[in-house]
Design a protein around this motif. Structure first.
Motif, short mmCIF file in Angstrom:
data_model
loop_
_atom_site.label_atom_id
_atom_site.label_comp_id
_atom_site.label_asym_id
_atom_site.label_seq_id
_atom_site.Cartn_x
_atom_site.Cartn_y
_atom_site.Cartn_z
N HIS A 203 53.37 43.56 46.74
CA HIS A 203 53.38 42.20 46.21
C HIS A 203 53.34 42.20 44.69
O HIS A 203 53.00 43.19 44.05
CB HIS A 203 52.18 41.41 46.75
N THR A 204 53.65 41.05 44.11
CA THR A 204 53.65 40.85 42.67
C THR A 204 52.55 39.84 42.32
O THR A 204 52.41 38.84 43.02
CB THR A 204 55.01 40.27 42.22
N PRO A 205 51.81 40.07 41.24
CA PRO A 205 50.79 39.07 40.87
C PRO A 205 51.46 37.77 40.43
O PRO A 205 52.41 37.78 39.66
CB PRO A 205 50.03 39.73 39.73
N ARG A 206 50.95 36.66 40.97
CA ARG A 206 51.49 35.33 40.63
C ARG A 206 50.42 34.41 40.08
O ARG A 206 50.73 33.36 39.53
CB ARG A 206 52.12 34.70 41.87
N TRP A 207 49.15 34.78 40.28
CA TRP A 207 48.05 33.95 39.82
C TRP A 207 47.04 34.79 39.06
O TRP A 207 46.88 35.98 39.32
CB TRP A 207 47.31 33.31 41.01
N ILE A 208 46.35 34.15 38.13
CA ILE A 208 45.19 34.74 37.47
C ILE A 208 43.97 33.98 37.98
O ILE A 208 43.98 32.74 38.00
CB ILE A 208 45.29 34.62 35.94
N ALA B 58 42.79 44.37 42.75
CA ALA B 58 41.35 44.66 42.66
C ALA B 58 40.61 43.96 43.80
O ALA B 58 41.02 42.89 44.25
CB ALA B 58 40.80 44.18 41.32
N TRP B 59 39.52 44.54 44.24
CA TRP B 59 38.71 43.98 45.34
C TRP B 59 37.78 42.91 44.82
O TRP B 59 36.57 42.98 45.01
CB TRP B 59 37.89 45.07 46.00
N ASN C 6 43.96 39.34 46.94
CA ASN C 6 43.78 40.35 45.90
C ASN C 6 45.11 41.00 45.51
O ASN C 6 45.23 41.53 44.40
CB ASN C 6 42.80 41.42 46.36
N ASN C 7 46.08 40.96 46.41
CA ASN C 7 47.37 41.59 46.13
C ASN C 7 48.33 40.70 45.35
O ASN C 7 49.38 41.16 44.92
CB ASN C 7 48.03 42.07 47.43
N VAL C 8 47.97 39.44 45.16
CA VAL C 8 48.85 38.52 44.42
C VAL C 8 48.15 37.91 43.21
O VAL C 8 48.64 36.93 42.63
CB VAL C 8 49.44 37.42 45.34
N THR C 9 47.00 38.48 42.83
CA THR C 9 46.22 37.93 41.72
C THR C 9 45.77 39.03 40.76
O THR C 9 45.69 40.20 41.12
CB THR C 9 44.96 37.21 42.24
#
Length: 182
Positions: A21-26, A71-72, A92-95
């Motif tokens: 996945h790709t991070p989309r949110w912070i 990150a967990w 956790n996989n998209v943030t």
């Protein structure tokens, strides 16, 4: 490390390569305790939890997981969550998660000026690196608090955060790109 000048205190608590996945949110967090970013970084090395970054009240920035890994730090999604979170994808996989040291256990501390400055710049840099929208979160991505996905147990996370100032700073930074960045 992903962010220049961050103190690298690696944790083993991450999901390698975000399961594709790709991070989309912070996600913005408050520590609900602790006195320094270094103390939080050491904690992340001992327990089964971790965020990507922690910002101390003195402006010290600690990185505990690489941005290309999940990150967990977010836990699960609870009832009443914002509509873009799905039980089908580990959040956790998209943030990318950022802790802010807040000594009070209810996260009632306001950010210090230096903590706020470091937070705003870090968020700007992460958005630029990962093409995350520089605005409040929605289905397409953006920036929000931990309470967005877990309003049941994390309604107090991150606690007070200067959202309006952040979004004004990000809007200004988007409009002041250097000619070589356009």
């Amino acid at each position: 490390m992903d962010e220049p000048h961050a103190l690298w205190m690696p944790s083993n608590n991450y999901f390698p390569d975000r399961a594709g996945h790709t991070p989309r949110w912070i996600i913005i967090h408050g520590t609900a305790g602790f006195g320094s970013a270094e103390e939080v970084g050491a904690y992340f090395q001992r327990v089964d939890v971790c965020t990507h970054y922690t910002i101390g009240r003195d402006g010290v920035l600690v990185q505990s997981a690489r941005e290309h890994d999940g990150a967990w730090g977010n836990g699960g999604i609870t009832a009443g969550h914002d509509p873009w979170w799905s039980h089908e994808v580990n959040p956790n996989n998209v943030t990318i998660s950022i802790e802010h040291v807040k000594p009070h256990h209810d996260n009632s501390d306001e950010l210090t000026e230096i903590q706020k400055e470091v937070s705003f710049r870090l968020i700007q840099h992460i958005c630029e690196r990962h093409h995350i929208p520089m605005r409040a979160a929605d289905t397409e991505g953006g920036i929000t608090g931990h309470c967005s996905m877990d309003p049941m147990q994390r309604s107090f996370c991150p606690g007070p955060y200067p959202w309006e100032e952040l979004f004004a700073f990000l809007a200004c930074s988007e409009n002041t790109a250097l000619p070589s960045e356009i």
